[in-house]
Design an enzyme around this catalytic site. Structure first.
Site, short mmCIF file in Angstrom:
data_model
loop_
_atom_site.label_atom_id
_atom_site.label_comp_id
_atom_site.label_asym_id
_atom_site.label_seq_id
_atom_site.Cartn_x
_atom_site.Cartn_y
_atom_site.Cartn_z
N HIS A 83 0.83 -1.20 0.00
CA HIS A 83 0.00 0.00 0.00
C HIS A 83 0.86 1.25 0.00
CE1 HIS A 83 -3.24 2.77 0.89
NE2 HIS A 83 -2.62 3.17 1.98
N SER A 84 0.49 2.23 -0.84
CA SER A 84 1.09 3.55 -0.84
C SER A 84 2.61 3.48 -1.01
CB SER A 84 0.69 4.30 0.44
OG SER A 84 1.03 5.66 0.36
N TYR A 85 3.36 3.95 0.01
CA TYR A 85 4.83 3.93 -0.09
C TYR A 85 5.38 2.51 -0.11
CZ TYR A 85 9.48 5.96 0.41
OH TYR A 85 10.78 6.35 0.19
N GLY B 42 4.51 0.31 -2.11
CA GLY B 42 4.74 -0.02 -3.52
C GLY B 42 6.12 0.43 -3.97
N THR C 102 -1.83 -1.12 -3.81
CA THR C 102 -3.03 -0.33 -3.52
C THR C 102 -2.63 1.13 -3.38
OG1 THR C 102 -2.87 -0.78 -1.14
CG2 THR C 102 -4.25 -2.26 -2.43
#
Length: 269
Positions: free
Chosen positions: A145-147, A149, A173
């Site tokens: 999720h977010s960072y 990734g 995500t």
């Protein structure tokens, strides 16, 4: 006789208390119901990293005694005593203000970054090397999720061959990764197009294709425009994606998300 008991508590104290209670309860569920093992990392620190963006422990800052550069030996005793009293009163007011502003921090603290886990990227590589790479699991799945990734892409850059051989599929995500800025190679981008999908914040219905300017993986709607809800809202599709990827691995096919007719075609720039 009826009794009424009222607690007055600072909101920061309440937040800290709730965090500790919830964390303890979640750990108990993970260990008892999910049969997971709690491990402290790295060895010797005795801490568990809950948020890779805050990979540090707080220790009391050593006090440094600063001597006055001016020689006050010639000052009258009454004047020195008055100056000392003013200095103590000033420090007392400052300490009171700091305690009121942050009641949890009664002592001056400093951040000590955790060895080999000082950043989200370092943390991802450490967990891979010490746990995932050594596990007997044949199918490894990521939800980033977010960072997270961005941390996963960095992991691929540093451990490309190992990741490709062990990871079956990756669900991103609302990831903030950027294959250009992170200088991900062509082979990594090709692998991500076939094995990753990014569920992004969007007002469109769940799984609706979303256009992307990056030549990496398909982007689809998470069914919500709230960043923090993208993982939860897209879980049904994510687990379906993982199931199809696992089945495709044994039949040499690809998950349906990568074979949809509306899949975005990226040109190599």
């Amino acid at each position: 006789m009826n009794h009424l008991l009222i607690f007055l508590i600072h909101w920061k104290d309440l937040n800290m208390l709730l965090m500790k209670i919830i964390t303890k309860y979640v750990y108990e569920l993970l260990e008892k119901d999910c049969n997971l093992k709690k491990i402290s990392i790295p060895e010797g620190y005795g801490v568990i990293v809950l948020n890779p963006n805050e990979n540090y422990i707080e220790v009391e800052k050593p006090k440094i005694h600063v001597q006055s550069s001016s020689d006050s030996s010639d000052e009258p005793a009454e004047k020195r005593e008055r100056k000392d009293k003013v200095s103590k009163e000033t420090k007392k007011r400052r300490d009171f203000y700091e305690k009121y502003r942050n009641p949890q921090r009664e002592k001056e603290m400093m951040q000590l970054y955790i060895r080999e886990n000082g950043s989200p990227e370092e943390h991802a590589v450490y967990v891979w090397d010490h746990f995932i790479a050594q596990s007997a699991a044949e199918n490894v799945f990521f939800v980033a999720h977010s960072y997270g990734g961005l941390a996963f892409v960095e992991l691929m850059i540093q451990r490309e061959a190992d990741v490709k051989s062990k990871v079956t599929a990756v669900a991103l995500t609302d990831s903030v990764h950027n294959v250009w800025h992170q200088e991900a190679g062509k082979t990594i981008r090709e692998w991500m197009r076939e094995n990753c999908c990014n569920w992004v914040s969007s007002s469109e219905p769940l799984d609706t294709s979303v256009e992307s300017m990056l030549p990496d993986c398909p982007r689809v709607s998470a069914g919500t425009d709230r960043h923090e809800l993208t993982s939860w809202k897209s879980f049904p599709s994510i687990f379906k994606f993982f199931t199809e990827a696992s089945e495709a691995k044994t039949s040499s096919l690809k998950p349906s998300l990568t074979r949809r007719s509306h899949r975005i075609k990226h040109e190599e720039l």
